[in-house]
Scaffold this motif. Structure first.
Motif, PDB file in Angstrom:
ATOM      1  N   ARG A 710      82.927  65.101  36.161  1.00 46.46           N
ATOM      2  CA  ARG A 710      81.918  64.542  35.258  1.00 46.46           C
ATOM      3  C   ARG A 710      81.031  65.674  34.725  1.00 46.46           C
ATOM      4  O   ARG A 710      80.532  66.489  35.497  1.00 46.46           O
ATOM      5  N   ARG A 711      80.841  65.683  33.431  1.00 49.67           N
ATOM      6  CA  ARG A 711      79.984  66.683  32.806  1.00 49.67           C
ATOM      7  C   ARG A 711      79.159  66.021  31.698  1.00 49.67           C
ATOM      8  O   ARG A 711      79.615  65.093  31.032  1.00 49.67           O
ATOM      9  N   ASP A 712      77.965  66.553  31.508  1.00 45.66           N
ATOM     10  CA  ASP A 712      77.108  66.116  30.415  1.00 45.66           C
ATOM     11  C   ASP A 712      76.989  67.234  29.401  1.00 45.66           C
ATOM     12  O   ASP A 712      76.983  68.429  29.768  1.00 45.66           O
ATOM     13  N   ILE A 713      76.907  66.851  28.140  1.00 45.42           N
ATOM     14  CA  ILE A 713      76.700  67.831  27.090  1.00 45.42           C
ATOM     15  C   ILE A 713      75.645  67.279  26.141  1.00 45.42           C
ATOM     16  O   ILE A 713      75.759  66.143  25.675  1.00 45.42           O
ATOM     17  N   SER A 714      74.578  68.040  25.867  1.00 47.47           N
ATOM     18  CA  SER A 714      73.495  67.625  24.973  1.00 47.47           C
ATOM     19  C   SER A 714      73.682  68.295  23.621  1.00 47.47           C
ATOM     20  O   SER A 714      73.796  69.524  23.537  1.00 47.47           O
ATOM     21  N   LEU A 715      73.692  67.488  22.567  1.00 49.93           N
ATOM     22  CA  LEU A 715      73.947  67.975  21.217  1.00 49.93           C
ATOM     23  C   LEU A 715      72.797  67.620  20.296  1.00 49.93           C
ATOM     24  O   LEU A 715      72.284  66.493  20.336  1.00 49.93           O
ATOM     25  N   GLU A 716      72.401  68.575  19.463  1.00 48.70           N
ATOM     26  CA  GLU A 716      71.445  68.284  18.409  1.00 48.70           C
ATOM     27  C   GLU A 716      72.239  68.086  17.119  1.00 48.70           C
ATOM     28  O   GLU A 716      73.025  68.953  16.720  1.00 48.70           O
ATOM     29  N   LEU A 717      72.028  66.938  16.474  1.00 49.15           N
ATOM     30  CA  LEU A 717      72.823  66.558  15.305  1.00 49.15           C
ATOM     31  C   LEU A 717      71.915  66.069  14.187  1.00 49.15           C
ATOM     32  O   LEU A 717      70.750  65.667  14.433  1.00 49.15           O
ATOM     33  N   VAL A 721      74.437  61.417  11.502  1.00 44.15           N
ATOM     34  CA  VAL A 721      75.653  61.419  12.330  1.00 44.15           C
ATOM     35  C   VAL A 721      75.551  60.326  13.392  1.00 44.15           C
ATOM     36  O   VAL A 721      74.559  60.239  14.113  1.00 44.15           O
ATOM     37  N   THR A 722      76.573  59.509  13.482  1.00 42.77           N
ATOM     38  CA  THR A 722      76.564  58.400  14.441  1.00 42.77           C
ATOM     39  C   THR A 722      77.323  58.763  15.710  1.00 42.77           C
ATOM     40  O   THR A 722      78.152  59.687  15.721  1.00 42.77           O
ATOM     41  N   TYR A 723      77.058  58.015  16.760  1.00 43.00           N
ATOM     42  CA  TYR A 723      77.779  58.216  18.015  1.00 43.00           C
ATOM     43  C   TYR A 723      79.271  57.959  17.831  1.00 43.00           C
ATOM     44  O   TYR A 723      80.122  58.625  18.427  1.00 43.00           O
ATOM     45  N   ALA A 724      79.600  56.980  16.959  1.00 43.17           N
ATOM     46  CA  ALA A 724      81.009  56.677  16.716  1.00 43.17           C
ATOM     47  C   ALA A 724      81.747  57.896  16.176  1.00 43.17           C
ATOM     48  O   ALA A 724      82.906  58.146  16.542  1.00 43.17           O
ATOM     49  N   GLU A 725      81.076  58.671  15.332  1.00 42.59           N
ATOM     50  CA  GLU A 725      81.713  59.874  14.787  1.00 42.59           C
ATOM     51  C   GLU A 725      81.920  60.924  15.877  1.00 42.59           C
ATOM     52  O   GLU A 725      82.950  61.609  15.931  1.00 42.59           O
ATOM     53  N   LYS A 754      63.086  68.359  12.476  1.00 43.81           N
ATOM     54  CA  LYS A 754      62.858  67.184  11.646  1.00 43.81           C
ATOM     55  C   LYS A 754      64.169  66.764  10.979  1.00 43.81           C
ATOM     56  O   LYS A 754      64.925  67.577  10.464  1.00 43.81           O
ATOM     57  N   GLY A 755      64.431  65.471  10.978  1.00 41.27           N
ATOM     58  CA  GLY A 755      65.677  64.964  10.400  1.00 41.27           C
ATOM     59  C   GLY A 755      66.855  65.075  11.334  1.00 41.27           C
ATOM     60  O   GLY A 755      67.999  64.851  10.918  1.00 41.27           O
ATOM     61  N   HIS A 756      66.598  65.430  12.599  1.00 37.93           N
ATOM     62  CA  HIS A 756      67.668  65.562  13.588  1.00 37.93           C
ATOM     63  C   HIS A 756      67.402  64.650  14.781  1.00 37.93           C
ATOM     64  O   HIS A 756      66.308  64.073  14.920  1.00 37.93           O
ATOM     65  N   LYS A 757      68.397  64.568  15.667  1.00 36.49           N
ATOM     66  CA  LYS A 757      68.277  63.806  16.898  1.00 36.49           C
ATOM     67  C   LYS A 757      69.155  64.475  17.948  1.00 36.49           C
ATOM     68  O   LYS A 757      69.971  65.354  17.638  1.00 36.49           O
ATOM     69  N   SER A 758      68.989  64.029  19.183  1.00 32.09           N
ATOM     70  CA  SER A 758      69.776  64.585  20.281  1.00 32.09           C
ATOM     71  C   SER A 758      70.556  63.485  20.970  1.00 32.09           C
ATOM     72  O   SER A 758      70.008  62.432  21.288  1.00 32.09           O
ATOM     73  N   TYR A 759      71.866  63.741  21.172  1.00 33.99           N
ATOM     74  CA  TYR A 759      72.714  62.853  21.961  1.00 33.99           C
ATOM     75  C   TYR A 759      73.086  63.580  23.250  1.00 33.99           C
ATOM     76  O   TYR A 759      73.497  64.740  23.228  1.00 33.99           O
ATOM     77  N   LYS A 789      82.001  72.664  14.465  1.00 27.42           N
ATOM     78  CA  LYS A 789      82.693  72.849  13.190  1.00 27.42           C
ATOM     79  C   LYS A 789      82.761  71.544  12.387  1.00 27.42           C
ATOM     80  O   LYS A 789      82.590  71.544  11.167  1.00 27.42           O
ATOM     81  N   THR A 790      83.016  70.446  13.062  1.00 28.33           N
ATOM     82  CA  THR A 790      83.234  69.170  12.364  1.00 28.33           C
ATOM     83  C   THR A 790      81.936  68.462  11.979  1.00 28.33           C
ATOM     84  O   THR A 790      81.800  67.950  10.865  1.00 28.33           O
ATOM     85  N   LEU A 791      80.978  68.425  12.903  1.00 25.52           N
ATOM     86  CA  LEU A 791      79.754  67.642  12.691  1.00 25.52           C
ATOM     87  C   LEU A 791      78.496  68.496  12.555  1.00 25.52           C
ATOM     88  O   LEU A 791      77.401  67.951  12.384  1.00 25.52           O
ATOM     89  N   GLY A 792      78.618  69.807  12.669  1.00 21.72           N
ATOM     90  CA  GLY A 792      77.439  70.671  12.589  1.00 21.72           C
ATOM     91  C   GLY A 792      76.546  70.537  13.799  1.00 21.72           C
ATOM     92  O   GLY A 792      75.334  70.734  13.710  1.00 21.72           O
TER      93      GLY A 792
END
Length: 797
Positions: A710-717, A721-725, A754-759, A789-792
């Motif tokens: 099990r691993r967690d990865i935190s992304l700023e998007l 960008v949706t979770y589905a993507e 600003k204009g971003h979020k973290s998953y 590369k795909t979602l920035g």
């Protein structure tokens, strides 16, 4: 419908209590919902005689009177009426009396001190006790009746009992006092005393002509011109009769039409003859769409489908529903044209619902009126107008009646009657019941006879209908239950494939904790917004809130979701199998859909489990599990846009979309008053039906022999960008091992641009061998690289 007990007794000598009469009426199918006493005037209201009248010592406009009300002690009453004086007979309300004014205002009379002098009652004006229009002045009576005589005796009125009856659509013949009396007479075996009307003898020949454009819309139309009318207040007996059933007095002419309608069941309408433009009236659809101002001042836009009474100047009346303002009868009216007609029940019902206007007349026309009544009712109303408004018949009566109604013949067999009722009734008894119901008997034989149904009983057309008439008068209580019953075996028909799938779906979802709902197939078109262009609007809706066949299960299901959230339900798992409707060029389609709703918390509160809200993957898991259970192939989850969702994925197999799953769009939720996130999917049931050859067999796998990593990865998007993507990009890598993806956390705030979020994405990696740390690091680097590369995406430390 309100029915007066006293009014019934004018047609039929009744001695039984109102409660017993209510029981009889309910037995015949006229269900009495409520029995209410009606008191036109208080029993304490009496005639008084003013013995003395002097000025009030402390007020210029008041007078102090001594009044005799037939008791040993006389009353002292303070009165401000300008016409009061000694030696008058007046109406007195002693202390303790409650009076109701013409406006419906109730006043309780008490002993009060007025400018230092006690007043022990009230001398009444006509409007203060609801018997006249005059205001300000007290009633001065021209009578020799002694002081103390009850006001009810003087005015000739008496207490009454009112029955509130629920009239079913098949009992149109009973929508009047005469109709109700007919039913009572049939139960009691008595004769109805129907009042006879005087013949119409014209004294003049004022011109009037009727042109009916379509006999299917107006089967009969009768009318007469009456001149030299004096329009004014109705006599007390008439206003009291109407008041007892909740009808407000307007003037003597209008009151007479209402009196005849409620008495006999035939609506009538009076037009001011002098306001008509020309002597010719037309009955039917108008050639072009117009507007009509009604009697109450409302403006209606006509569709052209209403039955209209009109002249060359425009509409005069929406037939069977409401009149126009132009020929309204008022105090200046001297000549009227009085109509009495039979209109198409279907057309009247459709127009009444289209315009949202429901009147006493439309109530009766919708249920079908007696085609033989219009002329008799016209006679009755004309006779009363001659007596109460001093009118004179000024034209020969018109009677348009192109297709004479005839009795309907229904062949009957005694064996059939006994078999349907469950009891043999002697033929003589059957014939007696039918005679009471005014149903004729002919061609009598040993085995049966022919029943002749009168034209006003339009709902009796089959042998079963005749049996129903017999048994409801005979009395259901007189039919004893059978002592033994013969068992009957029923064989259920084989289920269709669709029904089998629906049963399987219900079984699985119920086991998953989902609750089944059933919602209305009709909804409000306005709630669809732009999405309602292809929705099917109902031509004759029962209400404006239910005017469209639903094109999706979403909106009606959200009503259930909103209701449950508003009542504190914290965890919602709902499903519905229902029909949706759509327009297809020149045709319509009806499809069965499965809808699922998830909202609130993922599980019930528990001290050992951390609370979290429902997420998109919860619904995705349910749907994929359902597909697997039904034998459908594995689906690819692809991010898509859809007008119903803010965030959405499509489940695709071989480029064919099986379902959209997503978070309901905020603008749709706001219309329903829902603030929290709702997850929804709607799946055509036909998509879930696969043949045995296509069905993917359920295969069971052994428990994995290697541990899961099990691993967690935190992304700023970016915000868009949706979770589905994110999940789609990860799954698209097709790694040679099992990879499960979960959304663990979403964050916006300090440290995020600003204009971003973290998953925070939670990954579960499991293969055929135990992974080394360096292999896991390599997997994570690969996934991070493709997300960048795909979602920035940017990895957060």
């Amino acid at each position: 419908m309100k029915i007066s007990y006293n009014w019934l007794k004018e047609y039929l000598p009744l001695t039984a209590s109102p409660e017993k009469v209510a029981e009889w009426l309910t037995q015949t199918g006229l269900e009495v919902e409520k029995v209410t006493p009606f008191v036109p005037l208080p029993s304490t209201l009496v005639i008084g005689e003013t013995m003395t009248c002097v000025a009030h010592p402390n007020a210029d406009r008041l007078k102090k009177l001594t009044v005799d009300i037939g008791k040993k002690e006389r009353l002292q009453i303070i009165c401000g009426a300008s016409n009061v004086q000694a030696g008058q007979k007046v109406i007195v309300a002693p202390v303790g009396t409650t009076i109701t004014s013409l406006e419906g205002v109730c006043s309780h009379i008490k002993k009060v001190k007025i400018r230092g002098e006690y007043s022990e009652g009230m001398i009444c004006a006509a409007h203060e006790i609801g018997v006249g229009e005059a205001e300000g002045e007290i009633m001065v009576l021209e009578t020799t009746r002694p002081a103390g005589t009850l006001a009810t005796t003087y005015f000739g009125v008496s207490p009454d009992t009112i029955f509130d009856i629920d009239i079913t659509p098949n009992m149109g013949h009973a929508c009047s006092h005469l109709g109700v009396v007919r039913e009572l007479a049939a139960v009691l075996g008595k004769q109805v005393d129907t009042p006879m009307a005087e013949p119409l003898i014209p004294s003049d020949s004022l011109p009037i002509e009727i042109k009916v454009k379509d006999a299917t819309l107006c089967q009969r139309y009768v009318g007469v011109v009456i001149r030299d009318i004096e329009v004014g207040p109705s006599p007390l007996w008439l206003t009291n009769k109407l008041a007892s059933i909740g009808v407000k007095s307007i003037n003597n002419v209008v009151d007479i039409t209402n009196f005849v309608m409620h008495g006999m069941g035939q609506p009538l309408h009076a037009f001011d003859y002098d306001q008509l433009e020309g002597p010719t009236l037309f009955v039917g659809h108008m050639d072009k769409k117009q507007q009509m101002t009604t009697l109450d001042g409302s403006t209606l836009s006509l569709s052209g489908e209403e039955i209209m009474i009109y002249d060359k100047g425009g509409p005069l009346c929406m037939a069977g529903i409401i009149g126009a303002s132009r020929p309204k009868v008022g105090t200046t009216t001297k000549t009227i044209f009085l109509e009495s007609a039979t209109f198409s029940p279907t057309s009247v019902a459709k127009s009444a619902r289209t315009h949202g206007i429901h009147t006493d007349a439309s109530f009766r026309f919708e249920r079908t009126t007696d085609i033989e009544l219009p002329y008799v009712a016209l006679q009755k109303a004309t006779t009363l107008i001659q007596k109460l408004a001093k009118g004179t018949v000024a034209s020969s009566p018109i009677d348009y009646y192109p297709n004479k109604a005839v009795a309907t013949s229904v062949p009957m067999k005694y064996r059939y009657i006994g078999g349907l009722i469950g009891k043999e009734i002697p033929p003589t008894h059957i014939h007696a019941i039918l005679k009471r119901l005014e149903i004729g008997v002919q061609d009598e034989e040993e085995e049966g006879f022919t029943a002749l149904i009168p034209p006003y009983r339009t709902e009796v057309t089959r042998p079963a209908d005749v049996v129903e008439e017999i048994v409801r008068i005979y009395g259901y209580d007189h039919i004893a239950p059978q002592k033994s019953y013969q068992g009957v075996t029923y064989t259920l028909p084989d289920r269709t494939k669709s029904e089998e799938k629906e049963a399987a779906i219900t079984t699985l979802l119920s086991s998953e904790g989902y609750h089944e709902i059933k919602t209305n197939s009709l909804m409000d078109h306005a709630s669809l917004g732009e999405g309602g262009k292809k929705a099917i609007k109902v031509t004759n809706p029962i209400s404006q809130a239910l005017n469209t066949l639903r094109p999706t299960l979403l909106y009606t299901g959200l009503d259930v979701v909103a209701h449950n959230l508003n009542h504190g339900n914290r965890m919602l798992k709902l499903f519905e199998i229902g029909r949706m409707y759509a327009k297809k060029e020149k045709a319509y389609e009806e499809k069965v859909r499965l809808s699922l709703f998830l909202a609130g918390e993922a599980h019930e509160p528990h001290w050992a489990v951390k609370s979290r809200n429902i997420a998109l993957h919860d619904l995705y898991t349910t749907v994929t599990r359902l597909f697997h259970y039904l034998g459908l192939p594995s689906m690819e989850a692809i991010p898509k846009s859809h007008p119903h969702f803010d965030e959405c994925i499509a489940l695709v197999h071989k480029k064919e979309i099986y379902a959209y799953i997503g978070s309901v769009a905020s603008h749709i939720r706001e219309k329903k008053g829902i603030k929290s996130e709702i997850f929804f999917t709607e799946i055509p049931v036909e998509r879930l039906i696969v043949s045995e050859e296509e069905r993917i067999a359920v295969r069971y796998r052994p428990f994995p022999q290697t541990p899961a990593i099990r691993r967690d990865i935190s992304l700023e998007l970016a915000q868009k960008v949706t979770y589905a993507e994110v999940a789609h990009v990860i799954h698209k890598e097709k790694l040679p091992y099992t990879l499960k993806v979960y959304l663990k956390d979403e964050y916006r705030g300090k440290g995020i641009a600003k204009g971003h979020k973290s998953y925070t994405i939670h990954l579960v990696i499991q293969g055929k061998k135990t992974f080394q740390e360096k292999e896991i690091t390599k997997i994570m680097q690969r996934l991070t690289s493709v997300l960048e590369k795909t979602l920035g995406a940017k990895v957060r430390e």
